[in-house]
Design an enzyme around this catalytic site. Sequence first.
Site, mmCIF file in Angstrom:
data_model
loop_
_atom_site.group_PDB
_atom_site.id
_atom_site.type_symbol
_atom_site.label_atom_id
_atom_site.label_comp_id
_atom_site.label_asym_id
_atom_site.label_seq_id
_atom_site.Cartn_x
_atom_site.Cartn_y
_atom_site.Cartn_z
ATOM 1 N N ASP A 1 0.847 -1.195 0.000
ATOM 2 C CA ASP A 1 0.000 0.000 0.000
ATOM 3 C C ASP A 1 0.886 1.250 0.000
ATOM 4 O OD1 ASP A 1 -3.227 0.496 0.986
ATOM 5 O OD2 ASP A 1 -1.833 2.194 1.063
ATOM 6 N N ASN B 1 -12.771 -3.525 2.747
ATOM 7 C CA ASN B 1 -13.703 -2.406 2.798
ATOM 8 C C ASN B 1 -14.628 -2.506 1.586
ATOM 9 O OD1 ASN B 1 -12.429 -1.345 5.092
ATOM 10 N ND2 ASN B 1 -10.953 -0.218 3.855
ATOM 11 N N GLN C 1 -14.525 2.082 1.479
ATOM 12 C CA GLN C 1 -13.808 1.777 0.227
ATOM 13 C C GLN C 1 -13.586 3.060 -0.560
ATOM 14 O OE1 GLN C 1 -15.839 -1.051 -2.288
ATOM 15 N NE2 GLN C 1 -14.049 -1.353 -3.611
ATOM 16 N N VAL D 1 -11.083 2.859 -3.446
ATOM 17 C CA VAL D 1 -10.708 2.396 -4.792
ATOM 18 C C VAL D 1 -11.663 1.260 -5.156
ATOM 19 C CG1 VAL D 1 -8.910 1.378 -6.230
ATOM 20 C CG2 VAL D 1 -8.282 3.040 -4.461
ATOM 21 N N HIS E 1 -10.318 -5.406 -3.283
ATOM 22 C CA HIS E 1 -8.986 -5.643 -2.733
ATOM 23 C C HIS E 1 -9.072 -6.082 -1.282
ATOM 24 C CE1 HIS E 1 -10.015 -1.359 -2.297
ATOM 25 N NE2 HIS E 1 -9.344 -1.377 -1.166
ATOM 26 N N HIS F 1 -6.973 -6.030 2.214
ATOM 27 C CA HIS F 1 -5.850 -5.426 2.943
ATOM 28 C C HIS F 1 -5.261 -6.481 3.873
ATOM 29 C CE1 HIS F 1 -6.859 -1.016 2.331
ATOM 30 N NE2 HIS F 1 -8.054 -1.527 2.102
HETATM 31 P P1 AMP Z 1 -9.782 1.246 0.401
HETATM 32 O O1 AMP Z 1 -9.935 2.512 1.201
HETATM 33 O O2 AMP Z 1 -10.160 -0.003 1.137
HETATM 34 O O3 AMP Z 1 -10.487 1.355 -0.943
HETATM 35 O O4 AMP Z 1 -8.244 1.086 0.133
HETATM 36 C C1 AMP Z 1 -7.580 1.646 -0.957
HETATM 37 C C2 AMP Z 1 -6.118 1.595 -0.627
HETATM 38 O O5 AMP Z 1 -5.384 1.774 -1.813
HETATM 39 C C3 AMP Z 1 -5.649 2.683 0.358
HETATM 40 O O6 AMP Z 1 -5.083 2.048 1.494
HETATM 41 C C4 AMP Z 1 -4.628 3.461 -0.451
HETATM 42 O O7 AMP Z 1 -3.544 3.906 0.328
HETATM 43 C C5 AMP Z 1 -4.196 2.453 -1.496
HETATM 44 N N1 AMP Z 1 -3.682 3.001 -2.735
HETATM 45 C C6 AMP Z 1 -4.216 3.981 -3.505
HETATM 46 N N2 AMP Z 1 -3.460 4.207 -4.592
HETATM 47 C C7 AMP Z 1 -2.412 3.337 -4.517
HETATM 48 C C8 AMP Z 1 -1.271 3.078 -5.339
HETATM 49 N N3 AMP Z 1 -1.050 3.753 -6.484
HETATM 50 N N4 AMP Z 1 -0.408 2.121 -4.950
HETATM 51 C C9 AMP Z 1 -0.610 1.423 -3.811
HETATM 52 N N5 AMP Z 1 -1.662 1.618 -2.998
HETATM 53 C C10 AMP Z 1 -2.551 2.572 -3.331
#
Ligand code: AMP
Length: 115
Positions: free
Chosen positions: A32, A88, A95, A97, A101, A103
């Site tokens: 991350d 998430n 969430q 992204v 995914h 974590h």
């Molecule tokens: P969520 O909030 O569960 O959707 O988690 C999305 C995660 O993606 C967050 O922990 C971000 O820090 C991570 N994230 C966003 N962009 C990137 C990236 N380019 N490379 C690695 N992690 C990322």
Amino acid sequence: MSAEETVFSKIIKKEIPADIVFENERVLAFRDINPQAPVHILIIPKKPLRDLSEATAEDSALLGELLLTASKLAQEEKLDDGYRVVINTGTEGGQTVFHLHVHLLGGRRMGWPPG
Ligand code: AMP
């Protein structure tokens, strides 16, 4: 935004860099960019699923592989005293992204309940 257009799909296509720790035909795992624990790895399917609620029985093996990958990486990262796995889902679930995914968080004591 569809799952095809997220930052994670760009990582899958190697259009943007990531610190990749595992990859096969179905699954990709990378660190991350904004770690919330000493170990913070994201495990994603290459299949463009928006979130857990979009997965169906057809995805059972893929969902299992995501969790088993988390377990394998936790062993590799020597998280022998425990770790947390989080998915998430949706806006209320935190969430941000919208490409499914998992974590993997470890290396510190986790609190409960999560925020
Ligand atoms: P969520 O909030 O569960 O959707 O988690 C999305 C995660 O993606 C967050 O922990 C971000 O820090 C991570 N994230 C966003 N962009 C990137 C990236 N380019 N490379 C690695 N992690 C990322």
